[in-house]
Design an enzyme around this catalytic site. Structure first.
Site, PDB file in Angstrom:
ATOM      1  N   ASP A 299      -9.524  -3.372  -6.110  1.00  0.00           N
ATOM      2  CA  ASP A 299      -8.782  -2.397  -5.305  1.00  0.00           C
ATOM      3  C   ASP A 299      -8.909  -1.027  -5.968  1.00  0.00           C
ATOM      4  O   ASP A 299      -8.671  -0.906  -7.176  1.00  0.00           O
ATOM      5  CB  ASP A 299      -7.310  -2.827  -5.240  1.00  0.00           C
ATOM      6  CG  ASP A 299      -6.458  -1.933  -4.360  1.00  0.00           C
ATOM      7  OD1 ASP A 299      -6.930  -0.867  -3.914  1.00  0.00           O
ATOM      8  OD2 ASP A 299      -5.289  -2.303  -4.124  1.00  0.00           O
TER       9      ASP A 299
ATOM     10  N   HIS B  15      -8.114  -4.671  -1.850  1.00  0.00           N
ATOM     11  CA  HIS B  15      -6.912  -4.055  -1.279  1.00  0.00           C
ATOM     12  C   HIS B  15      -6.529  -4.760   0.022  1.00  0.00           C
ATOM     13  O   HIS B  15      -7.389  -5.147   0.818  1.00  0.00           O
ATOM     14  CB  HIS B  15      -7.172  -2.573  -1.000  1.00  0.00           C
ATOM     15  CG  HIS B  15      -5.949  -1.799  -0.615  1.00  0.00           C
ATOM     16  ND1 HIS B  15      -4.972  -1.453  -1.518  1.00  0.00           N
ATOM     17  CD2 HIS B  15      -5.547  -1.312   0.588  1.00  0.00           C
ATOM     18  CE1 HIS B  15      -4.028  -0.777  -0.900  1.00  0.00           C
ATOM     19  NE2 HIS B  15      -4.342  -0.684   0.380  1.00  0.00           N
TER      20      HIS B  15
ATOM     21  N   SER C 225       0.831  -1.190   0.000  1.00  0.00           N
ATOM     22  CA  SER C 225       0.000   0.000   0.000  1.00  0.00           C
ATOM     23  C   SER C 225       0.880   1.260   0.000  1.00  0.00           C
ATOM     24  O   SER C 225       1.700   1.437  -0.889  1.00  0.00           O
ATOM     25  CB  SER C 225      -0.963  -0.041   1.192  1.00  0.00           C
ATOM     26  OG  SER C 225      -1.976   0.918   1.064  1.00  0.00           O
TER      27      SER C 225
END
Length: 310
Positions: free
Chosen positions: A252, A282, A157
């Site tokens: 995502d 995600h 991320s």
């Protein structure tokens, strides 16, 4: 493909657990939420750990060194890892299980870095810390039990944002030598809103309000979000970057920017292994308690990094 049934069930459970109308989360709420989420990561990796500090740009920074249990006496490749959390949340502790799993899967000594977080420390603090951490590991590789010629930089991320920026900085400055970058569900572009950010803006784990809150906390008003240190997808110099291992997820919000970065790197002549995981959301790699794909992708990353380092 449709949303994976187990991922769909997880999202439904999270929606039921939420209270009231969605509002922009506070920093404390964001941090507490990520700690709870990361408890779903797998926790059975066989590693040993040592905690330490290194001198950062504004004072000492913490790190945790993970060593695969069977390789404690060997000099191993190194993996500098940056945790996710939108630059405002996450820590060495929150990502302990993921870091351990990656160390075991890759056969690397992995260094998880406790970089400074916003809003207490806005951009470019995290970037400066990430660069300093990578340079520290490169300079002190021998004392850390690391082969300096086999260095990987990666993260998940927002941690993948930092990894990409570190690699671009190393390319510009000519050091340190990085053989590979590993970007898991990377956040790479704050200049434009992609179709996936629009399509999955609500009810797909990380929503628009959270992303907006993170960016507001992290980025001073005077900074252009198109700055490649913020949005590494916007860099115009990519040729010569380290080999890239990129994992994105179909559902995502950041899918499109990760896919676009893989394409841009390929066009620039960079060796890229990119997989967009069907049906996934995600942070799926950190949800081993619910998603079998979490363990599989970490093993896959391990195989890719081992192969790249050979």
């Amino acid at each position: 493909m449709p949303l994976d049934p187990l991922a769909k069930r997880l999202l439904a459970m999270m929606a039921m657990a939420s209270t009231g109308e969605r509002a922009r989360p506070t920093t404390d709420e964001r941090r507490q939420s990520l700690v709870k989420l990361m408890q779903f990561a797998r926790s059975d990796a066989m590693v040993t750990t040592i905690d330490g500090v290194f001198p950062g740009p504004a004072g000492d920074l913490s790190y945790r060194l993970y060593t695969p249990a069977q390789d404690e006496d060997e000099q191993l490749p190194g993996f500098v890892f940056f945790h996710g959390g939108g630059m405002v949340a996450g820590s060495i502790d929150s990502h302990d299980r993921i870091a351990a799993a990656l160390a075991e899967a890759t056969g690397c000594r992995l260094i998880s870095v406790g970089y400074r977080l916003a809003p207490e420390h806005q951009f470019p603090a995290a970037v400066e810390d990430a660069i300093a951490a990578t340079e520290f590991v490169s300079r002190h590789a021998a004392s850390l039990g690391i082969n300096a010629a086999k260095l990987v930089v990666g993260g998940d991320s927002a941690g993948a944002t930092l990894a990409a920026v570190v690699c671009q900085h190393a390319l510009r400055s000519g050091a340190p030598t990085i053989l590979a970058q590993c970007l898991i569900c990377p956040v790479l572009d704050f200049e434009e809103t992609s179709p996936s950010r629009e399509a999955f803006a609500e009810n797909y784990l990380i929503d628009r309000l959270t992303l907006e809150a993170d960016l507001a906390d992290y980025l001073p008003e005077a900074i252009d979000p198109a700055d490649p240190r913020v949005s590494p997808l916007r860099s115009t110099r990519l040729t010569g970057l380290p080999a890239a291992i990129i994992h994105t997820a179909e559902f995502d919000p950041m899918r499109d920017e990760g896919n676009a970065y893989a394409s841009k790197l390929l066009a620039a002549g960079v060796n890229v292994e990119h997989i967009c995981h069907d049906g996934m959301i995600h942070n799926f790699h950190a949800m081993g308690a619910f998603l079998p794909q979490a363990r599989l992708v970490l093993l896959q990353i391990g195989e890719q990094i081992r192969r790249t380092l050979e």
